[in-house]
Write a protein that holds these residues in place. Structure first.
Motif, PDB file in Angstrom:
ATOM      1  N   ASP A  83       0.980  -0.726   0.103  1.00  0.00           N
ATOM      2  CA  ASP A  83      -0.123  -0.044  -0.101  1.00  0.00           C
ATOM      3  C   ASP A  83       0.927   1.306   0.091  1.00  0.00           C
ATOM      4  O   ASP A  83       0.230   1.919   0.109  1.00  0.00           O
ATOM      5  N   ALA A  84       1.825   1.130   0.187  1.00  0.00           N
ATOM      6  CA  ALA A  84       2.783   2.477   0.428  1.00  0.00           C
ATOM      7  C   ALA A  84       2.673   3.733  -0.484  1.00  0.00           C
ATOM      8  O   ALA A  84       2.300   4.439  -0.431  1.00  0.00           O
ATOM      9  N   ALA A  85       2.495   3.593  -1.887  1.00  0.00           N
ATOM     10  CA  ALA A  85       3.067   3.984  -3.352  1.00  0.00           C
ATOM     11  C   ALA A  85       1.180   4.777  -2.951  1.00  0.00           C
ATOM     12  O   ALA A  85       1.061   5.756  -3.019  1.00  0.00           O
ATOM     13  N   GLN A  86      -0.017   4.118  -2.325  1.00  0.00           N
ATOM     14  CA  GLN A  86      -1.139   4.664  -2.633  1.00  0.00           C
ATOM     15  C   GLN A  86      -0.988   5.496  -1.740  1.00  0.00           C
ATOM     16  O   GLN A  86      -1.977   6.971  -1.013  1.00  0.00           O
ATOM     17  N   LEU A  87      -0.674   4.882  -0.692  1.00  0.00           N
ATOM     18  CA  LEU A  87      -1.090   6.229   0.473  1.00  0.00           C
ATOM     19  C   LEU A  87       0.009   7.765   0.515  1.00  0.00           C
ATOM     20  O   LEU A  87      -0.407   8.182   0.912  1.00  0.00           O
ATOM     21  N   VAL A  88       1.338   7.678  -0.830  1.00  0.00           N
ATOM     22  CA  VAL A  88       1.872   8.851  -0.342  1.00  0.00           C
ATOM     23  C   VAL A  88       0.681   9.510  -1.324  1.00  0.00           C
ATOM     24  O   VAL A  88       0.899  10.419  -1.012  1.00  0.00           O
TER      25      VAL A  88
END
Length: 165
Positions: free
Chosen positions: A10-15
């Motif tokens: 989920d890291a990219a979407q959280l950014v």
């Protein structure tokens, strides 16, 4: 809608979520472009939160897109490990649909497995919808932080709210 704990994937979407929240709302702390965000940094945060036992990130997902988050940052010293600071952000087009309540409920279930006995947050005193949600979820106003932040060149007061177990 799916509400779950954040994963490394989920890291990219959280950014992207944080960047969009910074652009579309004046109720969050950061202004657009003010904080340094990266996918690798977000992954590191997810890992460190999982290892801490008293910090976590919950996400709300609609059609495989993250539309909101609730983050709990637990204290790091022996004297405050029982305390967690809560930050929540939901994209404007998804507010008023029960996502905030769902995020808080997921956090409450997880909290039972942690050592947290106090949750805290701050909210601008004119953010009536957020205040109603927090009170519905059991948070109480403990005080006012006068001239706490500056938004559009004007001082804004914040309530300091907490929930004690």
């Amino acid at each position: 809608m799916i509400i779950r704990e954040a994963s490394l994937e989920d890291a990219a979407q959280l950014v992207g979520l944080h960047e969009q929240l910074d652009r579309e709302t004046k109720f969050m702390l950061f202004e657009p472009g003010e904080r340094v965000l990266s996918e690798s940094r977000q992954r590191d945060t997810i890992i460190s939160f999982r290892e801490s036992g008293n910090s976590n990130i919950f996400i709300a997902e609609v059609d495989k897109h993250i539309v909101g988050h609730l983050t709990v940052v637990g204290g790091q010293a022996k004297r405050n490990r029982h305390r967690g600071h809560v930050v929540i952000g939901i994209l404007s087009e998804f507010t008023g649909q029960g996502i905030g309540q769902g995020l808080f409920q997921a956090m409450e279930s997880w909290r039972l497995t942690s050592a947290l006995t106090r949750l805290e947050l701050t909210v601008m005193t004119h953010n009536a919808n957020a205040i109603k949600l927090y009170q519905r979820m059991g948070f109480e106003i403990e005080g006012t932080k006068n001239k706490s932040i500056i938004v559009n060149g004007a001082y804004v007061d914040e309530y300091y709210m907490a929930k004690v177990y």
